[in-house]
Motif scaffolding. Structure first.
Motif, PDB file in Angstrom:
ATOM      1  N   TYR A  11       0.824  -1.209   0.000  1.00  2.56           N
ATOM      2  CA  TYR A  11       0.000   0.000   0.000  1.00  2.56           C
ATOM      3  C   TYR A  11       0.864   1.268   0.000  1.00  2.56           C
ATOM      4  O   TYR A  11       0.556   2.243  -0.704  1.00  2.56           O
ATOM      5  CB  TYR A  11      -0.915   0.015   1.221  1.00  2.56           C
ATOM      6  CG  TYR A  11      -2.105  -0.908   1.126  1.00  2.56           C
ATOM      7  CD1 TYR A  11      -2.938  -0.900   0.011  1.00  2.56           C
ATOM      8  CD2 TYR A  11      -2.417  -1.785   2.170  1.00  2.56           C
ATOM      9  CE1 TYR A  11      -4.046  -1.745  -0.069  1.00  2.56           C
ATOM     10  CE2 TYR A  11      -3.514  -2.626   2.105  1.00  2.56           C
ATOM     11  CZ  TYR A  11      -4.320  -2.600   0.976  1.00  2.56           C
ATOM     12  OH  TYR A  11      -5.417  -3.434   0.900  1.00  2.56           O
ATOM     13  N   GLU A  12       1.942   1.267   0.775  1.00  6.02           N
ATOM     14  CA  GLU A  12       2.791   2.457   0.845  1.00  6.02           C
ATOM     15  C   GLU A  12       3.517   2.701  -0.479  1.00  6.02           C
ATOM     16  O   GLU A  12       3.703   3.857  -0.897  1.00  6.02           O
ATOM     17  CB  GLU A  12       3.784   2.311   1.995  1.00  6.02           C
ATOM     18  CG  GLU A  12       3.116   2.443   3.365  1.00  6.02           C
ATOM     19  CD  GLU A  12       4.047   2.114   4.520  1.00  6.02           C
ATOM     20  OE1 GLU A  12       5.142   1.559   4.250  1.00  6.02           O
ATOM     21  OE2 GLU A  12       3.688   2.393   5.675  1.00  6.02           O
ATOM     22  N   LEU A  51       0.990   4.241  -2.636  1.00  8.64           N
ATOM     23  CA  LEU A  51       0.751   5.625  -2.231  1.00  8.64           C
ATOM     24  C   LEU A  51       1.845   6.549  -2.763  1.00  8.64           C
ATOM     25  O   LEU A  51       1.560   7.682  -3.197  1.00  8.64           O
ATOM     26  CB  LEU A  51       0.668   5.720  -0.706  1.00  8.64           C
ATOM     27  CG  LEU A  51       0.392   7.109  -0.127  1.00  8.64           C
ATOM     28  CD1 LEU A  51      -0.969   7.636  -0.598  1.00  8.64           C
ATOM     29  CD2 LEU A  51       0.439   7.067   1.406  1.00  8.64           C
ATOM     30  N   THR A  52       3.071   6.053  -2.745  1.00  8.47           N
ATOM     31  CA  THR A  52       4.168   6.852  -3.301  1.00  8.47           C
ATOM     32  C   THR A  52       3.935   7.146  -4.774  1.00  8.47           C
ATOM     33  O   THR A  52       4.146   8.269  -5.261  1.00  8.47           O
ATOM     34  CB  THR A  52       5.505   6.114  -3.112  1.00  8.47           C
ATOM     35  OG1 THR A  52       5.724   5.888  -1.718  1.00  8.47           O
ATOM     36  CG2 THR A  52       6.655   6.919  -3.689  1.00  8.47           C
ATOM     37  N   ALA A  73       0.983   7.157  -6.259  1.00  3.98           N
ATOM     38  CA  ALA A  73      -0.173   8.042  -6.360  1.00  3.98           C
ATOM     39  C   ALA A  73       0.198   9.490  -6.059  1.00  3.98           C
ATOM     40  O   ALA A  73      -0.339  10.426  -6.674  1.00  3.98           O
ATOM     41  CB  ALA A  73      -1.275   7.579  -5.415  1.00  3.98           C
ATOM     42  N   GLU A  74       1.123   9.695  -5.129  1.00  6.05           N
ATOM     43  CA  GLU A  74       1.518  11.060  -4.781  1.00  6.05           C
ATOM     44  C   GLU A  74       2.407  11.698  -5.846  1.00  6.05           C
ATOM     45  O   GLU A  74       2.599  12.922  -5.837  1.00  6.05           O
ATOM     46  CB  GLU A  74       2.215  11.058  -3.420  1.00  6.05           C
ATOM     47  CG  GLU A  74       1.238  10.802  -2.271  1.00  6.05           C
ATOM     48  CD  GLU A  74       1.922  10.688  -0.927  1.00  6.05           C
ATOM     49  OE1 GLU A  74       3.137  10.368  -0.907  1.00  6.05           O
ATOM     50  OE2 GLU A  74       1.247  10.899   0.098  1.00  6.05           O
ATOM     51  N   ARG A 109      -5.658   8.419  -3.277  1.00  5.45           N
ATOM     52  CA  ARG A 109      -4.792   8.502  -2.092  1.00  5.45           C
ATOM     53  C   ARG A 109      -5.593   8.231  -0.813  1.00  5.45           C
ATOM     54  O   ARG A 109      -5.107   7.541   0.093  1.00  5.45           O
ATOM     55  CB  ARG A 109      -4.146   9.891  -2.019  1.00  5.45           C
ATOM     56  CG  ARG A 109      -3.183  10.209  -3.161  1.00  5.45           C
ATOM     57  CD  ARG A 109      -2.814  11.674  -3.148  1.00  5.45           C
ATOM     58  NE  ARG A 109      -2.043  12.065  -4.331  1.00  5.45           N
ATOM     59  CZ  ARG A 109      -1.856  13.319  -4.704  1.00  5.45           C
ATOM     60  NH1 ARG A 109      -2.397  14.328  -4.006  1.00  5.45           N
ATOM     61  NH2 ARG A 109      -1.137  13.591  -5.785  1.00  5.45           N
ATOM     62  N   LEU A 165      -6.122   4.510  -0.503  1.00  5.02           N
ATOM     63  CA  LEU A 165      -4.905   3.833  -0.048  1.00  5.02           C
ATOM     64  C   LEU A 165      -4.645   4.096   1.433  1.00  5.02           C
ATOM     65  O   LEU A 165      -4.293   3.182   2.189  1.00  5.02           O
ATOM     66  CB  LEU A 165      -3.717   4.298  -0.894  1.00  5.02           C
ATOM     67  CG  LEU A 165      -3.675   3.766  -2.329  1.00  5.02           C
ATOM     68  CD1 LEU A 165      -2.680   4.572  -3.161  1.00  5.02           C
ATOM     69  CD2 LEU A 165      -3.303   2.281  -2.335  1.00  5.02           C
ATOM     70  N   LEU A 166      -4.818   5.332   1.865  1.00  2.00           N
ATOM     71  CA  LEU A 166      -4.581   5.673   3.272  1.00  2.00           C
ATOM     72  C   LEU A 166      -5.579   4.968   4.190  1.00  2.00           C
ATOM     73  O   LEU A 166      -5.233   4.534   5.292  1.00  2.00           O
ATOM     74  CB  LEU A 166      -4.659   7.189   3.463  1.00  2.00           C
ATOM     75  CG  LEU A 166      -3.452   7.970   2.945  1.00  2.00           C
ATOM     76  CD1 LEU A 166      -3.782   9.443   2.804  1.00  2.00           C
ATOM     77  CD2 LEU A 166      -2.257   7.784   3.890  1.00  2.00           C
ATOM     78  N   ILE A 222      -4.301   1.512   4.463  1.00  2.00           N
ATOM     79  CA  ILE A 222      -3.092   1.524   5.311  1.00  2.00           C
ATOM     80  C   ILE A 222      -3.495   1.603   6.779  1.00  2.00           C
ATOM     81  O   ILE A 222      -2.925   0.903   7.634  1.00  2.00           O
ATOM     82  CB  ILE A 222      -2.176   2.695   4.907  1.00  2.00           C
ATOM     83  CG1 ILE A 222      -1.515   2.410   3.559  1.00  2.00           C
ATOM     84  CG2 ILE A 222      -1.112   2.942   5.977  1.00  2.00           C
ATOM     85  CD1 ILE A 222      -0.754   3.593   2.982  1.00  2.00           C
ATOM     86  N   ALA A 233      -2.739   7.855   9.314  1.00  2.00           N
ATOM     87  CA  ALA A 233      -3.314   7.473   8.024  1.00  2.00           C
ATOM     88  C   ALA A 233      -4.805   7.772   7.966  1.00  2.00           C
ATOM     89  O   ALA A 233      -5.321   8.268   6.951  1.00  2.00           O
ATOM     90  CB  ALA A 233      -3.056   5.993   7.759  1.00  2.00           C
ATOM     91  N   SER A 276      -6.654  10.340   5.418  1.00  2.00           N
ATOM     92  CA  SER A 276      -7.698   9.842   4.531  1.00  2.00           C
ATOM     93  C   SER A 276      -8.971  10.667   4.683  1.00  2.00           C
ATOM     94  O   SER A 276      -9.590  11.084   3.692  1.00  2.00           O
ATOM     95  CB  SER A 276      -7.986   8.368   4.822  1.00  2.00           C
ATOM     96  OG  SER A 276      -9.044   7.882   4.023  1.00  2.00           O
TER      97      SER A 276
END
Length: 710
Positions: free
Chosen positions: A40-41, A44-45, A47-48, A60, A63-64, A67, A83, A87
Motif C-alpha cells: 500500500y505504501e 501511495l508513493t 499516487a503522490e 490517495r 490507499l490511506l 493503510i 493514516a 484519509s
C-alpha cells in the motif's frame, strides 16, 4: 502480473493500482500485515507522484484508509491514526466535487470504511465516547450508501458489538450480536466469522464455555474457508482466554505462549502485549515471581508505547496485585491509584470499582496480619467505604443481563464482594449495618419487560472463574440496561420470565423508617452511584416491614441472607417491639443443610429416592429425625430469638413468625426445628414461610395468620 491473475483483479483505477490492491489483500489473508502495508505504501508513493486532481486525491484517500486498517491489525496505533486522519481530510476535501452516481457511491464506501477504522482506533486507545460518536456518524451516512449485500451495515453492527464489549455491556453486546447474526446473509463470509468470534468471547467472559467453543468452532470453519491465516491464529489466543476463565490454566498458558510466538513473528505487538499480560498473570498464579514481573513489565511497556491506555491500566492493576503479594505496599498503592486514575479519565467506571475492591481486600488482609490498635476502627471504616459501594455496583450489575443463565456468572463475584462487606461489618460489630445489609439483599427483584437493544453508555470490568483475590482484568464486567417501567412478578413466574430472556432491573430502595425516610445503605448507595455512574437501586421504594392485617397479634419478621455465613435479621410488630441480628457460621449451616438434603428423596430420585428416604433416611426414625431437627436449630436459629418468642408469648399471646429464607435454606422445615430438647418451633408460635427472595418478590403476606404454608 500474469494475464490469468489480471482477469480476477477488480478493474477500478488501472495498473499498477488494481493488481496492487489485490496483492495487498492476499498478504492480509496470509497474516502478513507488514508485506500488505509495504504494498500500500509503495502504491501511495506512486499516487503522490501523479498530478493532483480530485480523482487522484480519492485514490490517495482509498490507499490511506487501507493503510490505516492494516496498521490497526499490526497494532501500530500511532501510524493508523495518522493514516486515518489524512484519509478523512482528503475525503472531506473532495466531498463537494461533482460526482456521478457511481463516483458518489465509491466516495461513500471509502468514507464509511474510514469512519469505521477511526472508530476502531478510538476504541482501542480507550476513547470510547469518541468511538461511539464516530459510529453514529457512520450510521447517519449509511442510508445514502447503496449496500445491497449489507456489508457496511454488518461492519457497523460488528463495530457496535465490539464497543459494547469494551464498555463491558455484555448483555447488550450479546443481544445486538445475535440480532445481527440472524439478519446477515450467508454471502458475508468475512463478517460472519468475526461476529461468531465476538459472540464466543462474550460467552467465555460470562462463564458459558460450551457455547463459547461452539462459536469459536463455527468461526474457525469460516476463516478456513476464507484461508484467513491471521484470524485463525487469533483464535488460538481467544481459546487461551476461554481456558483461563474456565480454570484450565496449563492449557491457557500453553496456548498464550503459542500465540505470543506468532504475534511477535508477525509484528502484532498489541496482541503480543495482551498475551504477555495474561502469561504474567498465569506465571504469578503458579508462583513464578520473576517471570510474572518480567512479562507484566513487558506488557505495560508495549501498551504505553502503543497508546493503549486502558490495557496499560489493566496491566498496572495486575502489577499492583503482584506488588502486594511480595509485600511492597507503597508500590501496590502507586500502581493501583495510577490504574484508577486512567480508568476514571476514560470513564471506565466499573474498572474503578475493581480497584476499590482490591484495595479493600488488601486492607482486610492487613487487618488480619497486624494489630492496628486505636486505629482499627478507622481502618475498618476505610475498608468498608471502599468495599461496600463497589460490592453494590457488582451486585446491581448482575441483574442486568438479558437471561438468567448469563446473569448467573456474576453471582460468585457479587457474593465474594458482599462476603467481604459482611466480614467487615461483623468485625466492626455494627449491628445496624448488618441489619440494613440483610434488608437490602432481601428486597426482591423487578423484571423489566423490555428486550430492545440499548445504546452503549458505560464501561465495566471483568472477572474470571478464578478466585476473586487473583484479579485478572479481562475484557469487562457486566451489562446493564436502561429500562423504563419495570414489571414486578413473583415466585416461579419471575424465574420463568427471567429464563425466557427478560432483563432484571436493580432492586428497590428499602425504607427503614417512615419517620426519618432513611433508606437502607443510603450513603453507600449514593457513593456507588456517584463513583461508578450506574444505577444501584431503582426508583421504587418499599418499606422493610409490611404488616397488612397481621398487626392484631405479635408478629416477628425474620429474613435471611447468604454471604458466606448465613445472616439473619428479625423485627417485632403487632404489640411487641424490638429487633435483632444473628449469624450462622457457613460450615455449620452447610453441614446441617447437607444432612437435611441427604434425608430427603432428592430431585430426580423417583420412587427409589422416596423409598430410601423412608426406609433408611433420617426421617425414617423418630430419634434420627429429632437429631436432625436439633442440628438444624443449632445451626440456623438463634437462642436469643427463641427467648424473645417465649417472653412475647407469655405477655401478649401466641406470636406469628414470618420467615423469608435465602435460597440456601429454602428447604428447611422451620416449624419442626427442635429449639429445645423436646420443644419444636411450632410449639411456640405459628410459622409462615415465603418463597426465597432469589425467586422474586411475591404478593402480599397471607391474611390468615394461623394458616401454615409448607
Amino acid at each position: 502480473m500474469p494475464d490469468e491473475e489480471n482477469a480476477t483483479v477488480t478493474q477500478l483505477y488501472g495498473e499498477p493500482f488494481d493488481s496492487g490492491f489485490a496483492l495487498a489483500e492476499e498478504h492480509q489473508l496470509a497474516a502478513d500485515p507488514g508485506a500488505a502495508c509495504a504494498v500500500y505504501e509503495e502504491l501511495l508513493t506512486v499516487a503522490e507522484s501523479i498530478e493532483d486532481s480530485p480523482d487522484v486525491r480519492f485514490l490517495r484517500a482509498h490507499l490511506l484508509s487501507d493503510i490505516a486498517s492494516v496498521r490497526l491489525t499490526a497494532t501500530d496505533l500511532v501510524g493508523a491514526e495518522e493514516a486515518v486522519e489524512r484519509s478523512r481530510g482528503l475525503l472531506d476535501g473532495i466531498a463537494s466535487v461533482p460526482m456521478g452516481p457511481r463516483g458518489r457511491q465509491l466516495w461513500l464506501e471509502i468514507l464509511l470504511k474510514t469512519l469505521l477504522a477511526r472508530a476502531d482506533l478510538l476504541r482501542r486507545t480507550g476513547r470510547l465516547d469518541e468511538a461511539l460518536g464516530c459510529l453514529d456518524e457512520a450510521a447517519a451516512r449509511l442510508p445514502e450508501f447503496d449496500d445491497p449485500e449489507a456489508l457496511r451495515t454488518a461492519e457497523l453492527g460488528l463495530n457496535r458489538v465490539h464497543l459494547l464489549m469494551d464498555r463491558g455491556e455484555w448483555g447488550s453486546a450479546e443481544e445486538q450480536g445475535l440480532m445481527l447474526l440472524s439478519t446477515l446473509p450467508e454471502t458475508l463470509v468475512e463478517t460472519v466469522p468475526r461476529l461468531l468470534t465476538a459472540l464466543g468471547l462474550i460467552c467465555a467472559s460470562t462463564g458459558r464455555f460450551d457455547p463459547a467453543e461452539d462459536y469459536f468452532a463455527r468461526a474457525e470453519d469460516g476463516f478456513r474457508a476464507m484461508e484467513d491465516t491471521g484470524e485463525l491464529q487469533s483464535l488460538v489466543a481467544h481459546r487461551a482466554y476461554a481456558a483461563m476463565h474456565r480454570g484450565d490454566l496449563d492449557l491457557a498458558e500453553r496456548l498464550f505462549a503459542e500465540a505470543s510466538a506468532v504475534f511477535e513473528r508477525q509484528g502484532r505487538f498489541g496482541d503480543l502485549a495482551v498475551c504477555e499480560q495474561a502469561r504474567g498473570f498465569l506465571a504469578g498464579r503458579r508462583g513464578d515471581t520473576i517471570d510474572a514481573d518480567d512479562l507484566l513489565g513487558a506488557s505495560l511497556a508495549r501498551f504505553e508505547r502503543l497508546g493503549a491506555s486502558i490495557a496499560a491500566a489493566d496491566t498496572m492493576l495486575l502489577g499492583a496485585q503482584r506488588a502486594y503479594d511480595r509485600g511492597d505496599i507503597e508500590e501496590m498503592k502507586r500502581l493501583a491509584h495510577e490504574a484508577r486514575e486512567m480508568y476514571q479519565a476514560r470513564e471506565v467506571y466499573e474498572r474503578c470499582a475493581q480497584v476499590d475492591l482490591m484495595l479493600a481486600k488488601t486492607l482486610e488482609h492487613n487487618l488480619n496480619l497486624t494489630h492496628h490498635g486505636d486505629h482499627e476502627t478507622e481502618s475498618i471504616g476505610t475498608a468498608l467505604s471502599l468495599a461496600l459501594p463497589a460490592a453494590l455496583a457488582l451486585e446491581a450489575a448482575r441483574y442486568d443481563f438479558v437471561t438468567a443463565h448469563a446473569r448467573s456468572q456474576w453471582l460468585e463475584l457479587a457474593d465474594e464482594a458482599m462476603q467481604l462487606v459482611f466480614r467487615l461489618a461483623v468485625r466492626r460489630q455494627d449491628q445496624g449495618l448488618l441489619f440494613e445489609l440483610v434488608e437490602h439483599r432481601c428486597a426482591g427483584v423487578s423484571l423489566a419487560l423490555d428486550r430492545t437493544p440499548l445504546p452503549a453508555t458505560r464501561p465495566s470490568p471483568p472477572e474470571s472463574a478464578e478466585p476473586a483475590e487473583s484479579v485478572f482484568p479481562s475484557a469487562a464486567m457486566k451489562a446493564y440496561g436502561h429500562v423504563d417501567g419495570p414489571m414486578t412478578l413473583g415466585g416461579v413466574a419471575a424465574e420463568a420470565a427471567a429464563s425466557a430472556g427478560l432483563r432484571v432491573a436493580p432492586p428497590p430502595k428499602v425504607r427503614m423508617s417512615p419517620e426519618s425516610g432513611r433508606v437502607a445503605l443510603q450513603e453507600y448507595i449514593a457513593a456507588a452511584e456517584f463513583r461508578y455512574h450506574r444505577p444501584i437501586v431503582n426508583e421504587e421504594e418499599v418499606p422493610f416491614w409490611i404488616t397488612d392485617d397481621l398487626t392484631s397479634r405479635p408478629v416477628v419478621q425474620v429474613r435471611l441472607a447468604d454471604a458466606g455465613d448465613l445472616f439473619m435479621t428479625w423485627t417485632w410488630a403487632g404489640g411487641a417491639r424490638g429487633f435483632g441480628t444473628g449469624r450462622g457460621p457457613g460450615d455449620e449451616v452447610d453441614r446441617a443443610v447437607g444432612a437435611l438434603a441427604a434425608a430427603l428423596p432428592g430431585a430426580g430420585g423417583g420412587a427409589e429416592g422416596v423409598r430410601r428416604a423412608f426406609d433408611s433416611g433420617a426421617m425414617a426414625d423418630h430419634r434420627t429425625e429429632h437429631r436432625l431437627a436439633r442440628m438444624l436449630a443449632e445451626a440456623l436459629w438463634p437462642e436469643g430469638l427463641t427467648a424473645q418468642i417465649r417472653q412475647v408469648s407469655a405477655r401478649a399471646g401466641r406470636p406469628l413468625i414470618r420467615i423469608q429464607p435465602s435460597s440456601r435454606v429454602a428447604q428447611v422445615p422451620w416449624e419442626l426445628l427442635a429449639v429445645d430438647d423436646d420443644v419444636r418451633l411450632i410449639d411456640l408460635a405459628d410459622v409462615v414461610t415465603t418463597v426465597p427472595v432469589s425467586w422474586g418478590r411475591g404478593g402480599p403476606p397471607p391474611r390468615a395468620p394461623n394458616a401454615l404454608v409448607p
